[in-house]
Design a protein around this motif. Structure first.
Motif, short mmCIF file in Angstrom:
data_model
loop_
_atom_site.label_atom_id
_atom_site.label_comp_id
_atom_site.label_asym_id
_atom_site.label_seq_id
_atom_site.Cartn_x
_atom_site.Cartn_y
_atom_site.Cartn_z
N LEU A 148 -11.66 17.42 -5.51
CA LEU A 148 -11.43 16.10 -6.10
C LEU A 148 -9.95 15.75 -6.11
O LEU A 148 -9.56 14.63 -5.75
N GLU A 149 -9.11 16.71 -6.49
CA GLU A 149 -7.67 16.42 -6.59
C GLU A 149 -7.01 16.22 -5.24
O GLU A 149 -5.88 15.73 -5.16
N GLU A 150 -7.69 16.55 -4.15
CA GLU A 150 -7.14 16.35 -2.81
C GLU A 150 -7.47 14.96 -2.25
O GLU A 150 -6.94 14.57 -1.21
N ILE A 151 -8.34 14.24 -2.93
CA ILE A 151 -8.75 12.92 -2.45
C ILE A 151 -7.79 11.86 -2.98
O ILE A 151 -7.63 11.71 -4.20
N GLU A 152 -7.15 11.16 -2.07
CA GLU A 152 -6.21 10.10 -2.47
C GLU A 152 -6.99 8.88 -2.94
O GLU A 152 -7.94 8.45 -2.28
N VAL A 153 -6.58 8.34 -4.09
CA VAL A 153 -7.29 7.22 -4.70
C VAL A 153 -6.29 6.13 -5.07
O VAL A 153 -5.21 6.42 -5.60
N VAL A 154 -6.67 4.89 -4.81
CA VAL A 154 -5.85 3.74 -5.21
C VAL A 154 -6.53 3.08 -6.41
O VAL A 154 -7.73 2.78 -6.37
N ASN A 155 -5.76 2.89 -7.47
CA ASN A 155 -6.30 2.25 -8.68
C ASN A 155 -6.09 0.76 -8.63
O ASN A 155 -4.95 0.29 -8.65
N GLY A 156 -7.19 0.03 -8.53
CA GLY A 156 -7.10 -1.42 -8.48
C GLY A 156 -6.73 -1.92 -7.09
O GLY A 156 -6.07 -1.22 -6.32
N LEU A 157 -7.20 -3.10 -6.81
CA LEU A 157 -6.95 -3.69 -5.49
C LEU A 157 -6.70 -5.18 -5.68
O LEU A 157 -7.43 -5.85 -6.41
N LYS A 158 -5.66 -5.66 -5.04
CA LYS A 158 -5.35 -7.09 -5.11
C LYS A 158 -5.41 -7.65 -3.70
O LYS A 158 -4.76 -7.12 -2.80
N ILE A 159 -6.23 -8.68 -3.51
CA ILE A 159 -6.29 -9.32 -2.20
C ILE A 159 -5.76 -10.75 -2.34
O ILE A 159 -6.02 -11.42 -3.34
N THR A 160 -5.00 -11.14 -1.35
CA THR A 160 -4.32 -12.44 -1.41
C THR A 160 -4.74 -13.29 -0.22
O THR A 160 -4.85 -12.79 0.91
N GLN A 161 -4.98 -14.56 -0.50
CA GLN A 161 -5.34 -15.50 0.56
C GLN A 161 -4.34 -16.65 0.53
O GLN A 161 -4.11 -17.26 -0.52
N LYS A 162 -3.75 -16.92 1.68
CA LYS A 162 -2.83 -18.06 1.77
C LYS A 162 -3.62 -19.34 1.90
O LYS A 162 -4.58 -19.42 2.67
N LEU A 163 -3.21 -20.34 1.15
CA LEU A 163 -3.87 -21.64 1.15
C LEU A 163 -2.89 -22.69 1.68
O LEU A 163 -1.68 -22.43 1.78
#
Length: 197
Positions: A148-163
């Protein structure tokens, strides 16, 4: 021996659910099995993608699957390790997450196994809240020998869309996302859907 992944799906049809499960299937393949799929539209779409789907209760489907059984429950006290994940069946709740979590896995799944301690183990994959496909990816990586400790994890994700006119729209997803082969494991179908809906 192989490890199978059983997902009791307690949700009605949603694109979000469809995309997450499809993403997991692309990684895990035919070792992914769904039970409790009562929504006929969802069952039909999942089957059209090649996924094995049962309407029956997960306790009935389990009778045909290898033991031991590991229930992934965020309320468990012990983390899943590669030795115990290398064979048998791992159950992961097909429950779309609330933030903060409501503990529905314990109520809907774990509580059904009281008294079956000789071949059922309760484990967690750390203290973060994963998506359904993210939890499946982590369990699969552990079944392949990663700790488990060898698995890289990203906490939260932000996606951006240009308008137009220099504006932009941001969508924040508060869940944890593992990396598989160095790449963030998240459904591209889901991200496209969120940006276009």
């Amino acid at each position: 021996m192989e490890t199978f992944f059983l997902v009791p799906v307690f949700e009605r049809y949603s694109k979000w659910l469809l995309f997450e499960i499809s993403n997991a299937y692309r990684l895990i393949g035919n070792r992914l099995i769904l039970s409790d799929v009562e929504d006929e539209r969802l069952a039909k779409e999942l089957r059209s993608r090649g996924i094995l789907v049962f309407r029956e209760d997960f306790t009935k489907v389990l009778k045909e699957l290898p033991k031991p059984i590991i229930v992934l429950d965020p309320k468990a006290k012990v983390n899943l390790d590669p030795g115990e994940a290398s064979s048998g069946t791992i159950i992961i709740g097909g429950i779309l997450g609330s933030h903060p979590p409501l503990g529905r896995t314990s109520v809907l799944i774990s509580s059904r196994f009281r008294g079956f301690k000789e071949f059922v183990y309760f484990r967690k994959i750390g203290d973060r809240q994963f998506t359904i496909d993210g939890a499946l990816a982590v369990a699969w990586l552990i079944s392949q020998g990663k700790k488990l400790e060898e698995i890289e994890v990203v906490n939260g994700l932000k996606i951006t869309q240009k308008l137009p006119f220099g504006l932009q729209r941001e969508i924040e997803l508060p869940y944890a996302y593992p990396k598989v082969n160095g790449k963030l494991f998240v459904s591209k179908e889901l991200l496209n859907y969120l940006l276009t809906s």
